[in-house]
Scaffold this motif. Sequence first.
Motif, short mmCIF file in Angstrom:
data_model
loop_
_atom_site.label_atom_id
_atom_site.label_comp_id
_atom_site.label_asym_id
_atom_site.label_seq_id
_atom_site.Cartn_x
_atom_site.Cartn_y
_atom_site.Cartn_z
N PHE A 240 6.41 5.03 1.59
CA PHE A 240 7.76 5.56 1.68
C PHE A 240 8.08 5.69 3.16
O PHE A 240 7.31 6.28 3.91
N ALA A 241 9.19 5.14 3.59
CA ALA A 241 9.39 5.00 5.03
C ALA A 241 9.64 6.31 5.77
O ALA A 241 9.29 6.43 6.93
N THR A 242 10.27 7.29 5.11
CA THR A 242 10.65 8.49 5.87
C THR A 242 9.47 9.21 6.52
O THR A 242 9.52 9.49 7.71
N LEU B 107 8.20 0.45 12.28
CA LEU B 107 8.51 0.94 10.94
C LEU B 107 8.56 -0.23 9.95
O LEU B 107 8.02 -0.16 8.85
N TRP C 234 11.45 13.75 0.61
CA TRP C 234 11.62 12.66 1.59
C TRP C 234 12.94 11.93 1.41
O TRP C 234 13.35 11.18 2.29
N VAL C 235 13.57 12.12 0.26
CA VAL C 235 14.91 11.55 0.08
C VAL C 235 15.92 12.43 0.81
O VAL C 235 16.93 11.95 1.33
N CYS C 236 15.64 13.71 0.91
CA CYS C 236 16.52 14.66 1.60
C CYS C 236 16.84 14.14 3.00
O CYS C 236 15.96 13.81 3.77
N ALA C 237 18.15 14.07 3.31
CA ALA C 237 18.58 13.55 4.60
C ALA C 237 18.81 14.68 5.60
O ALA C 237 19.31 14.45 6.68
N LEU D 256 8.13 7.07 9.27
CA LEU D 256 9.04 7.14 10.41
C LEU D 256 8.81 8.42 11.21
O LEU D 256 8.70 8.39 12.44
N ALA D 257 8.71 9.54 10.51
CA ALA D 257 8.55 10.81 11.20
C ALA D 257 7.29 10.79 12.06
O ALA D 257 7.29 11.22 13.21
N ARG D 258 6.22 10.24 11.49
CA ARG D 258 4.95 10.22 12.23
C ARG D 258 5.00 9.28 13.43
O ARG D 258 4.51 9.58 14.51
#
Lengths: 303, 241
Positions: free
Chosen positions: B137-139, B165, B98-101, B142-144
């Motif tokens: 964890f926000a990522t 978010l 999830w850190v992966c950008a 956010l995706a959902r």
Amino acid sequence: MRYAYFPGCSLKGSSKAYEESLLAVFDTLGEGLDELDDWNCCGATAYFAIDEAKAYALAARNLALAEDQAGNDAPVDLVAPCAGCYMMLLKAERRLSEQQSIRGRIDGALQAGGLSYRGRARARHPLDVLVNDIGLERIADAVTRPLGGLRVACYYGCLLVRPHATFDDQYSPTSMDRLMRTIGAEPVDWPLKVRCCGGSCCGGPLVGTIREAGLRLIHDLLKEAKSRGADVLATACPLCQFNLECFQERVTREFGEPVELTVGFFTQLLGLALGLDERRLGIHRMLRWRLPELEPAAAGGAP
Amino acid sequence: MTPDPAHRSEVSADVRARRGGRRPYGLRGVLQESRLDPGFAAEIATIPGGDRLRECIECGACSAVCPLSAYMDHTPRRLMAMTQAGLRDEVLRSTSIWVCASCYACTAVCPKQIPITEVMYALKRMAVREGTFPKRFATPVLAREFVGSVDRWGRNTESRLAASLYLKTHPGLLLKDGWLAQRLMRRGRMSLVRESIRQRAKLGRMLRAAETSPPRAVVSSASPSSSSRPRASAISGEGPR
């Protein structure tokens, strides 16, 4: 020639200035951009984390609409200024032509929506169109106010050249640098041209996914550009622009060194050189816009 | 402050894993082969180019070029090796994915042409499906949220996505960051007006036709204590243990 235009969500929201300057520049150069009717979200990187096939279906709908609206059998260029949208459309285009299993599934999905994609529509980025279709010579002829040696850090970001580099070098792209030189600016030599801006950490327009990491990446980019003497950092992506512009005060606070720098769209700088009014280029929308005094518009033969 | 790379040694990861109550290496710190999931790498191999993962020489170019590896619990190189080895639980609970950008720097530099970013995406999808993503964890949140909005309206309205978010992950920051929203609004860069396409019904039919997994699989991740469930039992088509 006329191009189909895919704005994407950011150009209708936080990056209106990109849309305004892009349309103004194309208009001035005598090229048409026709907004794709009823376009939908490209899927972006976020959708990919949830469902791959649906993400491709989203991108494919836009490609199919572009073919449908072109109304003939010629290839259609779908111009997507957002690097994220551009990459997603390009990735879908590639995957659909290379992988039969996903192609069958997406064809079925498009059919359910009364559409079809025959592989004639292809994704283009406006930087590519400007430099390679319209050409630097034509642009040079249209320049009325050369930028007088303005020092520009050309920033390409990640998705413009990765994973597919279609119109420039993957590690050291030069098209924006050449464009800037053409309009009288002085591109600075710097090593972070294609480094990730961390937009997905600060969240682009959405703040705070992994703030700490995002601020570090913003810091590195701005500090490096400044230390190379850049007056302005030029981007070709709404997410990079937002990310690098909107968190500058915070980065300065966090790292205890000033990193304030004007961060604009390459189309805004091009527009200025074409003599366009600042308002048409959306410059009033920027949080920070401080350039050294440009020389007044030259009347006649000056280089 | 950048974390000291020394903290990321194999040993400290092992210690962290054990401290967290998960014991892939067993009580005595020995990795038991029986705890590995040989089907895991096979599942990843089904994505285009995913079979190339077998070719990994662990050169570490991916970790070196990754602008975010310093913020990951497992660097990309290690995550690829763990995936290949079948450390399913560890990998799917890792914050690295999830850190992966998704900047594709690793993919571009990999001398073995492993589509590392696409592997990361596949891991993200599995983690969401199995409900093992970090809840605050926000990522992933956010995706959902993003998918929800696009499925319904065909587009995403930046301001609304940002607001929801904030509420779900950092409600405290909403006020603190309000100044930015205000400045953007004054410049006509932020509006709460909903963006939508006209042919929503047709888009809905399309997306349903394309759907990979039954819709409930995506929603099921709401269960708060996924760690107490037997791992991955909900997943069908899993390889042998």
